[in-house]
Design a protein around this motif. Structure first.
Motif, PDB file in Angstrom:
ATOM      1  N   PHE A  39     -64.260 -33.556   3.477  1.00 28.01           N
ATOM      2  CA  PHE A  39     -63.330 -32.432   3.521  1.00 28.01           C
ATOM      3  C   PHE A  39     -62.527 -32.315   4.810  1.00 28.01           C
ATOM      4  N   SER A  40     -62.953 -32.964   5.876  1.00 33.96           N
ATOM      5  CA  SER A  40     -62.309 -32.727   7.172  1.00 33.96           C
ATOM      6  C   SER A  40     -60.852 -33.165   7.190  1.00 33.96           C
ATOM      7  N   ASP A 100     -58.577 -33.047   4.909  1.00 30.92           N
ATOM      8  CA  ASP A 100     -57.688 -32.100   4.241  1.00 30.92           C
ATOM      9  C   ASP A 100     -57.879 -30.660   4.699  1.00 30.92           C
ATOM     10  N   TYR A 101     -59.084 -30.311   5.147  1.00 23.85           N
ATOM     11  CA  TYR A 101     -59.389 -28.901   5.392  1.00 23.85           C
ATOM     12  C   TYR A 101     -59.847 -28.590   6.821  1.00 23.85           C
ATOM     13  N   ARG A 133     -58.138 -19.394   8.868  1.00 24.03           N
ATOM     14  CA  ARG A 133     -58.568 -20.780   8.745  1.00 24.03           C
ATOM     15  C   ARG A 133     -58.735 -21.384  10.136  1.00 24.03           C
ATOM     16  N   CYS A 173     -65.740 -26.616   7.348  1.00 20.36           N
ATOM     17  CA  CYS A 173     -64.990 -27.292   6.281  1.00 20.36           C
ATOM     18  C   CYS A 173     -65.064 -26.504   4.977  1.00 20.36           C
ATOM     19  N   ASN A 215     -62.871 -23.349   5.318  1.00 23.44           N
ATOM     20  CA  ASN A 215     -61.433 -23.624   5.206  1.00 23.44           C
ATOM     21  C   ASN A 215     -61.032 -23.953   3.772  1.00 23.44           C
ATOM     22  N   TYR A 216     -61.869 -24.711   3.072  1.00 22.46           N
ATOM     23  CA  TYR A 216     -61.574 -25.026   1.670  1.00 22.46           C
ATOM     24  C   TYR A 216     -61.508 -23.753   0.829  1.00 22.46           C
ATOM     25  N   GLU A 235     -58.526 -21.697   1.720  1.00 25.24           N
ATOM     26  CA  GLU A 235     -57.285 -22.335   1.272  1.00 25.24           C
ATOM     27  C   GLU A 235     -57.023 -22.033  -0.199  1.00 25.24           C
TER      28      GLU A 235
END
Length: 409
Positions: A134-135, A137-138, A205, A329, A332-333, A336
């Protein structure tokens, strides 16, 4: 003699066969126990509370399935002739349960029928897999002017603070005392901790996270040693050039916001010291603290939803770093995609019609073990940094004034 040897061989074979069947029965029993515990948990969640798992996990079923699809290739283990592996789904749910509750491994052992040492290994491996998956992208620090300008516009629209690129803060994460570490992990409260330094945007975020500095360091010390400061100093982040403030012809650079423990820099604003402030300085401090709520709320949401961060984490510092980065992560996901399960109404600070602060529900629990960093003594700041702060101070009492600000100074 031959008969005796044959009898001995037969007895040995029979004993071996009994041991093999006994081990097989034990492995099957262990497997059934794990499946039974996991089955009960999931069937209840998926049948009766698809939107929230009745508080067991801070996400719904669809969000969990997306997460599983991303990390399963990284955590799936092969079955062997001797034993069946723990499934990727069980590994993920166990880890999420640990992160969401901060329960002890002994408690998780009763829920999932998995040994403590195995749980420790699963948590470490799965957290590392979450970060790896995930890092990119997020948890990615912006590196184009357009991305930074979008963040700045969010701060201007939501908090009426122009040219702001994020709010900076740091927290302690309590850990078990590392062996032979002396006092380097002991913080100013006498506890053992690692530090998390973070930059948060207007949507709560995390734009940048640094985890792992020893507990005795200060906020400014962590910032001074961070790769974020090095990137700022070397102009590697593609931050936009100075532009006129809204409604004025006065040029001002884009800045980050810190508290009193941060250094004052041309790209990092902090409040005026409380002593002998005039009215304009009080207005500036109010406007800065109002915009900085985003980082307070960012940490508040993070700790409220991933409550392992509110505890003393009984893992070594390296594993704690993996745990913290995985939590960020996931945060943030879920921020988002605007997950209602993750951030229900009332969780975050808001303002009423008179712009009075309405505290979010996360403040009921506070930040637990996540202590603020120890402030440094005042240091000499550059003349340019002071001039930029004064420029913003004048803006907030002229073209950038908001009608209610004098009610809160």
């Amino acid at each position: 003699m031959a008969d005796e040897e044959a009898l001995a061989i037969a007895c040995a074979l029979l004993l071996t066969e009994k041991k093999r069947h006994k081990k097989k029965r034990r492995w099957l029993k262990d497997r059934r126990q794990r499946e039974h515990g996991l089955d009960l948990l999931h069937k209840d969640m998926e049948a009766f509370d698809r939107q929230g798992f009745k508080g067991l996990l801070p996400m719904n079923v669809e969000e969990l399935e997306f997460l599983l699809n991303k990390v399963a290739p990284l955590i799936t283990k092969r079955d062997t002739n001797m034993r069946l592996s723990i499934s990727a789904k069980e590994r993920l749910v166990l880890t999420l349960r640990f992160l969401a509750t901060g329960e002890s491994f002994t408690s998780l052992n009763f829920q999932f029928r998995v040994g403590n040492s195995t749980i420790s290994m699963i948590v470490s491996e799965t957290c590392e897999a979450i970060y790896q998956a995930f890092s990119e992208d997020y948890l990615k620090t912006p590196n184009t002017e357009e991305e930074w300008l979008d963040i700045s516009q969010d701060f201007q629209r939501k908090w009426q603070f122009p040219h702001c690129l994020g709010a900076l803060d740091g927290k302690h994460i309590n850990i078990q005392p590392p062996a032979h570490s002396g006092s380097i992990f002991r913080n100013y409260k006498g506890r053992f901790s690692v530090l998390m330094l973070a930059v948060v945007d207007a949507k709560y975020r995390f734009l940048y996270v640094n985890v792992g500095a020893q507990g005795r360091a200060s906020d400014a010390g962590v910032f001074a040693e961070s790769d974020f400061k090095q990137a700022l100093d070397r102009h590697l982040l593609s931050i936009p050039a100075a532009k006129p403030l809204p409604g004025l012809d006065i040029q001002a650079p884009f800045v980050f916001l810190g508290d009193s423990s941060c250094p004052l820099r041309a790209d990092l604003m902090k409040p005026y010291y409380v002593r002998q402030m005039d009215n304009q300085q009080r207005v500036f401090n109010y406007r800065l603290s109002r915009a900085r709520r985003v980082v307070e709320n960012g940490f508040g949401i993070l700790a409220n939803r991933w409550r392992v961060l509110l505890t003393t984490i009984m893992l070594n510092a390296v594993k704690v770093q993996k745990v913290a980065l995985a939590c960020v992560c996931l945060h943030n996901y879920l921020r988002e995609i605007q997950s209602d399960t993750y951030t229900p109404e009332g969780l975050i600070d808001s303002e009423d019609a008179e712009h009075r602060l309405v505290e979010g529900n996360w403040r009921l629990d506070g930040l637990g073990a996540m202590l603020p960093l120890q402030p440094d003594r005042p240091c000499n700041s550059s003349k340019a940094a002071k001039e930029i702060r004064d420029r913003l101070k004048s803006y907030f009492t002229s073209a950038g004034a908001v009608p209610w600000q004098n009610n809160f100074i």
